[in-house]
Design a protein around this motif. Structure first.
Motif, PDB file in Angstrom:
ATOM      1  N   LEU A 180       0.831  -1.203   0.000  1.00  0.00           N
ATOM      2  CA  LEU A 180       0.000   0.000   0.000  1.00  0.00           C
ATOM      3  C   LEU A 180       0.867   1.255   0.000  1.00  0.00           C
ATOM      4  CD1 LEU A 180      -2.681  -0.947   2.686  1.00  0.00           C
ATOM      5  CD2 LEU A 180      -2.997  -0.957   0.204  1.00  0.00           C
ATOM      6  N   ARG A 181       0.422   2.255  -0.753  1.00  0.00           N
ATOM      7  CA  ARG A 181       1.096   3.555  -0.812  1.00  0.00           C
ATOM      8  C   ARG A 181       0.058   4.638  -0.508  1.00  0.00           C
ATOM      9  NH1 ARG A 181       2.696   6.765  -6.341  1.00  0.00           N
ATOM     10  NH2 ARG A 181       4.478   7.984  -5.607  1.00  0.00           N
ATOM     11  N   THR A 182       0.490   5.733   0.088  1.00  0.00           N
ATOM     12  CA  THR A 182      -0.420   6.861   0.252  1.00  0.00           C
ATOM     13  C   THR A 182       0.333   8.163   0.083  1.00  0.00           C
ATOM     14  OG1 THR A 182      -2.350   7.626   1.507  1.00  0.00           O
ATOM     15  CG2 THR A 182      -0.310   7.370   2.735  1.00  0.00           C
ATOM     16  N   ASN A 183      -0.430   9.250  -0.150  1.00  0.00           N
ATOM     17  CA  ASN A 183       0.149  10.565  -0.357  1.00  0.00           C
ATOM     18  C   ASN A 183       0.302  11.323   0.956  1.00  0.00           C
ATOM     19  OD1 ASN A 183      -2.862  10.348  -1.061  1.00  0.00           O
ATOM     20  ND2 ASN A 183      -2.728  12.520  -0.579  1.00  0.00           N
ATOM     21  N   MET A 184       1.495  11.904   1.163  1.00  0.00           N
ATOM     22  CA  MET A 184       1.743  12.818   2.288  1.00  0.00           C
ATOM     23  C   MET A 184       1.481  14.233   1.774  1.00  0.00           C
ATOM     24  SD  MET A 184       5.202  13.338   4.609  1.00  0.00           S
ATOM     25  CE  MET A 184       6.234  14.191   3.409  1.00  0.00           C
ATOM     26  N   ALA A 234       1.757  -7.040   5.342  1.00  0.00           N
ATOM     27  CA  ALA A 234       1.511  -5.676   4.871  1.00  0.00           C
ATOM     28  C   ALA A 234       2.799  -4.864   4.747  1.00  0.00           C
ATOM     29  CB  ALA A 234       0.534  -4.973   5.814  1.00  0.00           C
ATOM     30  N   THR A 235       2.912  -4.140   3.646  1.00  0.00           N
ATOM     31  CA  THR A 235       4.018  -3.219   3.388  1.00  0.00           C
ATOM     32  C   THR A 235       3.403  -1.880   2.994  1.00  0.00           C
ATOM     33  OG1 THR A 235       5.422  -5.031   2.603  1.00  0.00           O
ATOM     34  CG2 THR A 235       6.079  -2.793   1.995  1.00  0.00           C
ATOM     35  N   PHE A 236       3.608  -0.861   3.825  1.00  0.00           N
ATOM     36  CA  PHE A 236       2.946   0.432   3.630  1.00  0.00           C
ATOM     37  C   PHE A 236       3.988   1.538   3.548  1.00  0.00           C
ATOM     38  CE2 PHE A 236       1.231   4.239   5.895  1.00  0.00           C
ATOM     39  CZ  PHE A 236       0.321   4.651   4.930  1.00  0.00           C
ATOM     40  N   TYR A 237       3.899   2.356   2.476  1.00  0.00           N
ATOM     41  CA  TYR A 237       4.868   3.455   2.352  1.00  0.00           C
ATOM     42  C   TYR A 237       4.187   4.749   1.922  1.00  0.00           C
ATOM     43  CZ  TYR A 237       5.178   2.501  -2.767  1.00  0.00           C
ATOM     44  OH  TYR A 237       4.923   2.307  -4.115  1.00  0.00           O
ATOM     45  N   ILE A 238       4.890   5.852   2.151  1.00  0.00           N
ATOM     46  CA  ILE A 238       4.336   7.192   1.928  1.00  0.00           C
ATOM     47  C   ILE A 238       5.146   7.935   0.863  1.00  0.00           C
ATOM     48  CG2 ILE A 238       3.446   7.328   4.287  1.00  0.00           C
ATOM     49  CD1 ILE A 238       5.852   9.155   4.967  1.00  0.00           C
ATOM     50  N   SER A 239       4.474   8.855   0.165  1.00  0.00           N
ATOM     51  CA  SER A 239       5.138   9.671  -0.860  1.00  0.00           C
ATOM     52  C   SER A 239       4.572  11.083  -0.848  1.00  0.00           C
ATOM     53  CB  SER A 239       4.911   9.077  -2.256  1.00  0.00           C
ATOM     54  OG  SER A 239       5.404   7.759  -2.366  1.00  0.00           O
TER      55      SER A 239
END
Length: 485
Positions: A123-127, A174-179
């Motif tokens: 999963l990726r999400t926007n900062m 789960a692998t979660f990172y932010i961009s």
């Protein structure tokens, strides 16, 4: 004296050769008594990751030039698979919140169940905001360089509940990172979150502190952050949130500010991914950052997108392989891709799915360890998007009817994500005809997963070959298959 030396050397040589060979504990893959289960998707049919055959291996000592063959060599193993998934943007979360409970449950199963769905783990999400937000926002009041007003309130209504639910469903894998898409306007040379601009040098440290604040806030909410990218598309001046970094600027921000700041705050374990842009310039960016030892020590991987064909050229898969050859100790991760220019008449356009098939196979064969699609869910207009940059997603939620619409891209991604497990090893796979594209992974449980795409407009019969064993498989025109054995 010479004779004694000669005798000693002779005896040591004899005993050296007499030493028993150490047997490897590695269990060799065997086709003996194996059944090959075939799952197929095809255009203009009901085949959507549908089980279509159970096959057996027979002997095929020497394939002929007239035969279509796919050679898999389990003894030649490469990168370790991390996962496949998509981005939970503001848009995705807002659309999800508008769906009826029944369709929300259907969405969760479709993406995060290995049995009923395609088993996303990444999963990726926007900062701060991105184009797929209903409007621009940051987590501080404008001008607050000390971040005293930092608050992730904009995330709490829609994004955080969906991220938490998804993470809980995925569990330990789960692998979660932010961009980030853009720093706050006052930190930039153009004094605007949109339309490019650069991070001003005097705000390098406050911006590095911002990542720390966001990670701390997410983890306080019970969302463990695995890693981050430094900047989404650092060479693109977009009409939406964007920020430009030259290769040298990204390198220096990483080694002098972001890396040390994360380290100082106890976040040495967070995986930092550089570049996060198209395949076209990835070799130059990799060289600039990774040839600097002080910068490289902070780098887990290099991320890339698939939009380099905007200039009219073909996807530059070879650049992925070249970076892998140049820096084999650095991980490669596909961090974003989607089909642009949304058109509801093209929901079921098979060509959109083909783009995923070709990209994923080529990217994995060039050393990629993880693959992240863009928006996990969009509405019937390809949004919401505050700059009208409407796009396709694997699943659309029609907020007027409450129904989910599954596109071919969903099934193409599923041919990988449903069957390849975290920790799998890619193994050598070679088609004898350019008609077929293929990649294979050996799962930790010993099962082999071979994914095949037929690029031609005709049905193809091919032999899946391992050593002198083979089984004959039929694949539809432009069809996609996963073989489990």
């Amino acid at each position: 004296m010479i004779n004694k030396i000669y005798l000693g050397l002779l005896l040591s040589t004899i005993f050296g050769f007499a030493q028993p060979k150490v047997k490897s504990d590695k269990k060799m893959f065997s086709t003996k008594d194996k059944t090959v289960t075939v799952y197929t998707s095809a255009d203009s049919s009901d085949l959507k990751m549908s089980k279509t055959a159970d096959l057996r291996f027979t002997e095929l000592k020497q394939p002929l030039e007239t035969q279509f063959c796919l050679f898999v060599n389990p003894n030649k193993q490469f990168q370790t698979f991390l996962g496949i998934g998509g981005a939970i943007t503001d848009a995705s979360a807002e659309v999800f919140a508008k769906l009826p409970k029944q369709q929300q449950q259907q969405f969760f199963e479709a993406y995060f169940s290995k049995d009923k769905g395609i088993g996303y783990t990444l999963l990726r999400t926007n900062m701060n905001s991105c184009d797929f937000s209903s409007g621009s926002y940051t987590y501080i009041k404008e001008g607050d360089k000390d971040l005293k007003t930092f608050d992730i309130a904009p995330d709490r209504k829609f994004k955080l509940p969906l991220i938490k639910s998804a993470m809980n469903l995925i569990g330990n894998d789960a692998t979660f990172y932010i961009s980030p898409w853009s720093p706050p306007a006052f930190m930039k040379s153009n004094n605007h979150m949109l339309k490019g601009g650069k991070l001003l040098p005097e705000f390098y440290q406050p911006w590095a502190n911002y990542y720390v604040k966001y990670i701390q806030a997410l983890e306080k909410e019970g969302i463990p952050v695995w890693g981050l990218t430094i900047q989404n598309e650092p060479m693109a001046t977009q009409i939406w949130e964007s920020c430009i970094y030259s290769a040298e600027e990204e390198r220096d921000f990483l080694k002098n500010y972001l890396g040390p700041t994360l380290e100082k705050n106890g976040f040495c374990n967070k995986k930092i991914t550089v570049w996060d842009h198209n395949r076209d310039l990835m070799v130059q960016r990799a060289s600039t950052i990774l040839d600097d030892a002080e910068a490289k020590k902070y780098v887990w991987g290099l991320g890339f997108h698939w939009y380099e064909d905007w200039s009219g050229g073909e996807p530059m898969f070879n650049n992925v392989g070249l970076v892998n050859e140049m820096y084999p100790d650095v991980n490669l991760m596909f961090t974003e891709g989607c089909n642009e220019k949304f058109d509801a008449l093209k929901y079921q356009l098979w060509k959109n799915g083909e783009r995923y098939a070709k990209s994923m196979i080529n990217d994995f064969n060039n050393g990629t360890v993880a693959w992240t699609d863009w928006n996990i869910l969009l509405d019937q207009f390809g949004g919401p998007n505050h700059v009208k940059n409407f796009c396709f997603a694997p699943i659309h939620g029609d907020t007027s009817t409450g129904q989910l619409i599954f596109t071919p891209s969903y099934y193409m991604i599923g041919h990988f994500s449903k069957f390849i497990a975290k920790g799998a090893k890619r193994v050598s796979t070679s088609p004898s005809r350019s008609t077929l594209l293929s990649t294979s992974f050996l799962n930790p449980d010993g099962k082999m997963v071979t994914v095949v795409f037929n690029q031609s407009n005709k049905e193809v019969t091919y032999n899946l070959c391992i050593d002198t064993a083979a089984t004959e498989v039929k694949i539809p025109a432009k069809g996609m298959q996963t073989l489990i054995y």
